[in-house]
Design a protein around this motif. Sequence first.
Motif, short mmCIF file in Angstrom:
data_model
loop_
_atom_site.label_atom_id
_atom_site.label_comp_id
_atom_site.label_asym_id
_atom_site.label_seq_id
_atom_site.Cartn_x
_atom_site.Cartn_y
_atom_site.Cartn_z
N ARG A 75 35.79 -70.27 40.17
CA ARG A 75 34.66 -69.37 39.97
C ARG A 75 33.44 -69.98 40.63
O ARG A 75 33.33 -71.21 40.76
N VAL A 76 32.54 -69.11 41.07
CA VAL A 76 31.31 -69.54 41.71
C VAL A 76 30.16 -69.13 40.81
O VAL A 76 30.10 -67.99 40.34
N LYS A 77 29.24 -70.05 40.57
CA LYS A 77 28.05 -69.77 39.77
C LYS A 77 26.82 -69.94 40.66
O LYS A 77 26.83 -70.77 41.58
N VAL A 78 25.77 -69.17 40.37
CA VAL A 78 24.51 -69.35 41.07
C VAL A 78 23.39 -69.37 40.05
O VAL A 78 23.34 -68.52 39.15
N ALA A 79 22.52 -70.36 40.14
CA ALA A 79 21.33 -70.45 39.29
C ALA A 79 20.14 -70.06 40.16
O ALA A 79 19.87 -70.71 41.17
N VAL A 80 19.45 -69.00 39.78
CA VAL A 80 18.33 -68.48 40.55
C VAL A 80 17.03 -68.94 39.91
O VAL A 80 16.81 -68.71 38.72
N SER A 81 16.15 -69.58 40.70
CA SER A 81 14.93 -70.11 40.12
C SER A 81 13.81 -69.08 40.04
O SER A 81 13.02 -69.13 39.11
N THR A 82 13.69 -68.17 40.99
CA THR A 82 12.58 -67.21 40.96
C THR A 82 13.04 -65.80 41.29
O THR A 82 13.04 -64.93 40.45
N ASP A 83 13.43 -65.57 42.53
CA ASP A 83 13.82 -64.22 42.93
C ASP A 83 14.85 -64.28 44.06
O ASP A 83 15.28 -65.34 44.47
N GLY A 84 15.25 -63.12 44.54
CA GLY A 84 16.21 -63.03 45.63
C GLY A 84 17.55 -62.54 45.17
O GLY A 84 17.83 -62.39 43.98
N ARG A 85 18.38 -62.24 46.16
CA ARG A 85 19.75 -61.80 45.91
C ARG A 85 20.67 -62.81 46.58
O ARG A 85 20.49 -63.16 47.75
N TYR A 86 21.66 -63.27 45.83
CA TYR A 86 22.55 -64.32 46.31
C TYR A 86 24.00 -63.85 46.16
O TYR A 86 24.37 -63.27 45.14
#
Length: 94
Positions: A75-86
């Motif tokens: 599985r892949v996780k992403v932690a977003v600090s402010t904004d954007g699409r990942y």
Amino acid sequence: ENVTLVFTASGVSSGNGVFTVDASNDNSYWATGIALQSAGAVGVTTTPGVKSVTLNLTGEYYGAILNPMGWSYIRVKVAVSTDGRYNCILHSQG
């Protein structure tokens, strides 16, 4: 078989997204921080793996190779600090 992962970022005005990869054999207990190798460094045996990928610009991307041998699930996780699409795109030729 190796798995190719492509991490992408868009709509980023500030901050970043930090991707990590986990692996499991039973989909219950997960090993975290699985190492990836840069797809740009394939064949370079002295290039160490990385445990995370950070993207902070719109249009930025990172190609990585993961050897899932011995794992049934990833599985892949992403932690977003402010904004954007990942996003993460996974490709396997198995």
